[in-house]
Write a protein that holds these residues in place. Sequence first.
Motif, mmCIF file in Angstrom:
data_model
loop_
_atom_site.group_PDB
_atom_site.id
_atom_site.type_symbol
_atom_site.label_atom_id
_atom_site.label_comp_id
_atom_site.label_asym_id
_atom_site.label_seq_id
_atom_site.Cartn_x
_atom_site.Cartn_y
_atom_site.Cartn_z
ATOM 1 N N UNK A 4 0.835 -1.199 0.000
ATOM 2 C CA UNK A 4 0.000 0.000 0.000
ATOM 3 C C UNK A 4 0.868 1.246 0.000
ATOM 4 N N UNK A 5 0.428 2.246 -0.768
ATOM 5 C CA UNK A 5 0.994 3.595 -0.692
ATOM 6 C C UNK A 5 -0.099 4.489 -0.122
ATOM 7 N N UNK A 6 0.274 5.330 0.811
ATOM 8 C CA UNK A 6 -0.674 6.287 1.383
ATOM 9 C C UNK A 6 -0.293 7.677 0.915
ATOM 10 N N UNK A 7 -1.276 8.374 0.330
ATOM 11 C CA UNK A 7 -1.088 9.751 -0.110
ATOM 12 C C UNK A 7 -1.889 10.660 0.809
ATOM 13 N N UNK A 8 -1.216 11.644 1.388
ATOM 14 C CA UNK A 8 -1.875 12.559 2.322
ATOM 15 C C UNK A 8 -1.280 13.958 2.169
ATOM 16 N N UNK A 9 -2.114 14.966 2.355
ATOM 17 C CA UNK A 9 -1.641 16.345 2.276
ATOM 18 C C UNK A 9 -1.342 16.949 3.643
ATOM 19 N N UNK A 10 -1.953 16.422 4.686
ATOM 20 C CA UNK A 10 -1.757 17.010 6.015
ATOM 21 C C UNK A 10 -1.480 15.931 7.065
ATOM 22 N N UNK A 11 -2.481 15.574 7.858
ATOM 23 C CA UNK A 11 -2.276 14.640 8.971
ATOM 24 C C UNK A 11 -2.216 13.177 8.564
ATOM 25 N N UNK A 12 -2.931 12.806 7.522
ATOM 26 C CA UNK A 12 -2.956 11.398 7.137
ATOM 27 C C UNK A 12 -3.512 10.539 8.252
ATOM 28 N N UNK A 80 -2.005 -1.017 -4.174
ATOM 29 C CA UNK A 80 -3.156 -0.177 -3.872
ATOM 30 C C UNK A 80 -2.688 1.142 -3.265
ATOM 31 N N UNK A 81 -3.370 2.207 -3.657
ATOM 32 C CA UNK A 81 -3.108 3.527 -3.090
ATOM 33 C C UNK A 81 -4.305 3.898 -2.224
ATOM 34 N N UNK A 82 -4.013 4.396 -1.021
ATOM 35 C CA UNK A 82 -5.056 4.873 -0.117
ATOM 36 C C UNK A 82 -4.877 6.379 0.042
ATOM 37 N N UNK A 83 -5.924 7.131 -0.305
ATOM 38 C CA UNK A 83 -5.888 8.575 -0.108
ATOM 39 C C UNK A 83 -6.369 8.878 1.305
ATOM 40 N N UNK A 84 -5.594 9.660 2.020
ATOM 41 C CA UNK A 84 -5.937 10.029 3.388
ATOM 42 C C UNK A 84 -5.857 11.548 3.503
ATOM 43 N N UNK A 85 -6.885 12.194 2.968
ATOM 44 C CA UNK A 85 -6.878 13.653 2.970
ATOM 45 C C UNK A 85 -5.892 14.214 1.961
ATOM 46 N N UNK A 86 -5.773 13.558 0.817
ATOM 47 C CA UNK A 86 -4.898 14.055 -0.245
ATOM 48 C C UNK A 86 -5.682 15.092 -1.038
ATOM 49 N N UNK A 87 -5.186 16.324 -1.072
ATOM 50 C CA UNK A 87 -5.965 17.453 -1.561
ATOM 51 C C UNK A 87 -5.716 17.802 -3.031
ATOM 52 N N UNK A 88 -5.159 16.904 -3.783
ATOM 53 C CA UNK A 88 -4.935 17.142 -5.209
ATOM 54 C C UNK A 88 -5.722 16.127 -6.018
ATOM 55 N N UNK A 89 -6.282 16.584 -7.127
ATOM 56 C CA UNK A 89 -6.966 15.658 -8.024
ATOM 57 C C UNK A 89 -5.915 14.823 -8.758
#
Length: 187
Positions: A4-12, A80-89
Amino acid sequence: MIKIAILASHNGSNLEPIYEAIQANRLDASISLVISNNTDANVLKKAQKLALQSHLINAKTVSDPDQSIYDLCLENEIDMIVLSGYMKKLSSSLTRGFKIINSHPSLLPKYGGSGMYGRFVHEAVIANNETKSGVSIHFVNEAYDEGEIILQKEILLTENETPSSLETRIKELEKQAIVEALETCLR
């Protein structure tokens, strides 16, 4: 075991529940990458503390952030990629190239789409006198919050609900929902 890759912009905020579920053998997975587009993102500090590989990728660090994310995920054999508050389209190359899931703080299709995230969602739910809200875990496609829903969990609003209290309750619900959704996806 899936990677898994996690993409987050802030706290994740989904990083810890996923990590804990892996440690408890609830998920046959590993967090292979943590990626943020924000220099000051708390998720990068969390990743470092957990000894997870982390990267800062944004328009200041590379010419094409989505291509760099794609290449990094490919190189690390991400499943699999999990978005955790990732703020980019995300670009269509990412959404077509990888299975991506997102957590949204409402019962989609209500309160989804561009600009509907975090506190904005909770304010709209309360302004519209909704009696319930919740969290939706869904696959990501090229349109905001329109991918196939994996699962939803709902809560009833209290009489004196505020955007802040609702946000706190939804974040707790989200921690359970993301792990359950991953369990569903891994079956």
